[in-house]
Motif scaffolding. Structure first.
Motif, PDB file in Angstrom:
ATOM      1  N   PRO A  94      51.306  38.234  34.763  1.00 22.33           N
ATOM      2  CA  PRO A  94      50.628  39.249  35.575  1.00 22.33           C
ATOM      3  C   PRO A  94      49.107  39.154  35.494  1.00 22.33           C
ATOM      4  CG  PRO A  94      51.652  40.245  33.647  1.00 22.33           C
ATOM      5  CD  PRO A  94      52.103  38.813  33.692  1.00 22.33           C
ATOM      6  N   GLU A  95      48.605  38.465  34.490  1.00 26.26           N
ATOM      7  CA  GLU A  95      47.151  38.318  34.370  1.00 26.26           C
ATOM      8  C   GLU A  95      46.560  37.526  35.542  1.00 26.26           C
ATOM      9  OE1 GLU A  95      48.906  34.910  31.915  1.00 26.26           O
ATOM     10  OE2 GLU A  95      49.407  36.989  32.342  1.00 26.26           O
ATOM     11  N   VAL A  96      47.372  36.697  36.194  1.00 24.69           N
ATOM     12  CA  VAL A  96      46.884  35.939  37.355  1.00 24.69           C
ATOM     13  C   VAL A  96      46.489  36.913  38.456  1.00 24.69           C
ATOM     14  CG1 VAL A  96      47.486  34.286  39.157  1.00 24.69           C
ATOM     15  CG2 VAL A  96      48.219  33.875  36.810  1.00 24.69           C
ATOM     16  N   GLU A  97      47.347  37.885  38.726  1.00 22.56           N
ATOM     17  CA  GLU A  97      47.028  38.883  39.748  1.00 22.56           C
ATOM     18  C   GLU A  97      45.790  39.682  39.356  1.00 22.56           C
ATOM     19  OE1 GLU A  97      48.867  42.687  42.145  1.00 22.56           O
ATOM     20  OE2 GLU A  97      50.187  41.531  40.862  1.00 22.56           O
ATOM     21  N   MET A  98      45.686  40.006  38.076  1.00 27.09           N
ATOM     22  CA  MET A  98      44.516  40.751  37.611  1.00 27.09           C
ATOM     23  C   MET A  98      43.238  39.940  37.789  1.00 27.09           C
ATOM     24  SD  MET A  98      46.333  42.495  34.288  1.00 27.09           S
ATOM     25  CE  MET A  98      44.827  43.042  33.540  1.00 27.09           C
ATOM     26  N   LEU A  99      43.301  38.642  37.467  1.00 23.67           N
ATOM     27  CA  LEU A  99      42.133  37.767  37.635  1.00 23.67           C
ATOM     28  C   LEU A  99      41.701  37.708  39.097  1.00 23.67           C
ATOM     29  CD1 LEU A  99      43.059  34.749  35.352  1.00 23.67           C
ATOM     30  CD2 LEU A  99      40.916  36.017  35.256  1.00 23.67           C
ATOM     31  N   LEU A 100      42.660  37.473  39.961  1.00 24.89           N
ATOM     32  CA  LEU A 100      42.343  37.337  41.383  1.00 24.89           C
ATOM     33  C   LEU A 100      41.881  38.654  41.988  1.00 24.89           C
ATOM     34  CD1 LEU A 100      45.204  34.944  42.477  1.00 24.89           C
ATOM     35  CD2 LEU A 100      42.805  34.381  42.039  1.00 24.89           C
ATOM     36  N   SER A 101      42.522  39.746  41.610  1.00 30.03           N
ATOM     37  CA  SER A 101      42.130  41.057  42.126  1.00 30.03           C
ATOM     38  C   SER A 101      40.711  41.407  41.691  1.00 30.03           C
ATOM     39  CB  SER A 101      43.089  42.141  41.640  1.00 30.03           C
ATOM     40  OG  SER A 101      44.353  41.944  42.200  1.00 30.03           O
TER      41      SER A 101
END
Length: 95
Positions: free
Chosen positions: A54-61
């Motif tokens: 889920p950190e990928v979504e957090m990074l991109l967001s």
């Protein structure tokens, strides 16, 4: 210099438009079927990866939020600075 950049952008757009009009008749039915299954497997694998990270979504967001807020003129430099920030891991850590 601006004209050169504009020609590069227009050239890139032309390449993308050319790719959008691919001749799918160039692939046999078997090749088309294999390609279709490959795309499905790839999407499933990508979805599994994103769900387990889920950190990928957090990074991109976080990145996109900052892009829209700051509207940098040099997006590449902005991205390089953003993703090389030593404090980035703390910024995206779940609370």
């Amino acid at each position: 210099m601006r004209d050169t950049r504009q020609h590069q952008v227009l050239g890139n757009m032309a390449e993308r438009n050319a790719l959008e009009k691919l001749d799918f008749g160039a692939l046999s039915l078997e090749q088309q079927e294999k390609l279709h299954h490959f795309k499905i497997k790839t999407r499933i694998a990508n979805e599994k990866y994103l769900r387990s990270h889920p950190e990928v979504e957090m990074l991109l967001s976080d990145f996109l939020r900052n892009v829209f807020l700051k509207r940098p003129t040099d997006i590449r430099e902005f991205a390089a600075d953003h993703f090389s920030d030593p404090g980035l891991s703390e910024k995206i850590r779940p609370k």
